[in-house]
Design an enzyme around this catalytic site. Sequence first.
Site, PDB file in Angstrom:
ATOM      1  N   LYS A  15      -2.367  -0.632   7.683  1.00 51.03           N
ATOM      2  CA  LYS A  15      -1.363   0.098   6.884  1.00 51.03           C
ATOM      3  C   LYS A  15      -1.940   1.353   6.246  1.00 51.03           C
ATOM      4  CE  LYS A  15       0.065  -2.936   3.807  1.00 51.03           C
ATOM      5  NZ  LYS A  15      -0.833  -3.643   3.293  1.00 51.03           N
ATOM      6  N   ARG A  90       4.735  -6.420  -3.486  1.00 52.73           N
ATOM      7  CA  ARG A  90       3.923  -7.487  -2.898  1.00 52.73           C
ATOM      8  C   ARG A  90       4.418  -8.859  -3.304  1.00 52.73           C
ATOM      9  NH1 ARG A  90      -1.398  -4.314  -2.215  1.00 52.73           N
ATOM     10  NH2 ARG A  90      -2.731  -5.791  -1.162  1.00 52.73           N
ATOM     11  N   ARG A 131     -15.632  -3.155   6.876  1.00 49.29           N
ATOM     12  CA  ARG A 131     -14.940  -1.921   6.517  1.00 49.29           C
ATOM     13  C   ARG A 131     -15.765  -1.067   5.557  1.00 49.29           C
ATOM     14  NH1 ARG A 131      -8.766  -2.527   4.684  1.00 49.29           N
ATOM     15  NH2 ARG A 131      -9.606  -3.603   2.871  1.00 49.29           N
ATOM     16  N   ARG A 164     -15.724  -1.586  -0.360  1.00 50.45           N
ATOM     17  CA  ARG A 164     -14.925  -2.049  -1.487  1.00 50.45           C
ATOM     18  C   ARG A 164     -15.482  -3.354  -2.045  1.00 50.45           C
ATOM     19  NH1 ARG A 164      -8.685  -1.950   0.150  1.00 50.45           N
ATOM     20  NH2 ARG A 164      -8.805  -3.906  -1.007  1.00 50.45           N
ATOM     21  N   ARG A 175      -7.319 -13.226  -0.554  1.00 45.02           N
ATOM     22  CA  ARG A 175      -6.271 -12.204  -0.408  1.00 45.02           C
ATOM     23  C   ARG A 175      -5.268 -12.605   0.674  1.00 45.02           C
ATOM     24  NH1 ARG A 175     -10.262  -7.520   0.471  1.00 45.02           N
ATOM     25  NH2 ARG A 175      -8.501  -6.262   1.113  1.00 45.02           N
TER      26      ARG A 175
END
Length: 218
Positions: A15, A90, A131, A164, A175
């Site tokens: 996204k 969310r 990532r 992150r 998550r």
Amino acid sequence: MKLELIFLGPPACGKGTQTDKLAKHLGFPHIDTGSLLRVEIAKATPDGLVAKSFIDKGQLVPPELVGNIIRNRLSEDDCKNGYVLDGYPRSLAQAEMLEKINSNIDKEKANFKAIYFDINTELLIERIVNRQSCPKCGEIYNKKFKPTKVENVCDKCNSELKTRADDTEEIARARFETYFRETAPLIEFYEKKGVLYKMNANGSIDEVWNKLIQIINK
Ligand code: AMP
């Protein structure tokens, strides 16, 4: 007509990359709640301190906190023709709050689309733990799937890349649980309203982009 775009999909479904590109393409602001919260954390504001305690556990931060940020941001002048909202809503409570915020701001009917990134979740944990992103230009990389030419250095602006704090395997698993429990019910919520656009997000960045543009032009 004002174009209001929101996006659904599990963590690391692509996204961020696509919505950033889309916002530039449309000339709309890219409003990403995760990044807005990370700015508050970096500045160590009271909101940032509260947000950090939830983000570190892979949970949603309290709805009033994100709701205030979104209400203020969507009221800004650069949103008057449309926005690309990434990471909000969310939960069902947030979706209802967004309807209220929009109806208070919009003088005329807007074109609202909820775009769902439908993706095979098997490889997503691996995507998350590998990532990296550039703190300066925002480019996103992946040590395994989209490596930089020089390790830990941004190809575009030569800055040192960051990982992150919540991109660990343990927090990523939490998550996902949060996503399936709180966010996935929004797929049905928007489907019932006739504003859901389901998109197969399993392809390459270019393949997904082409599908996304088709939905935007519908
Ligand atoms: P993201 O950058 O979208 O992966 O978001 C990172 C973290 O920020 C999430 O795991 C949540 O803890 C928090 N967060 C982002 N957006 C929201 C939201 N709309 N509501 C509550 N928490 C959020």
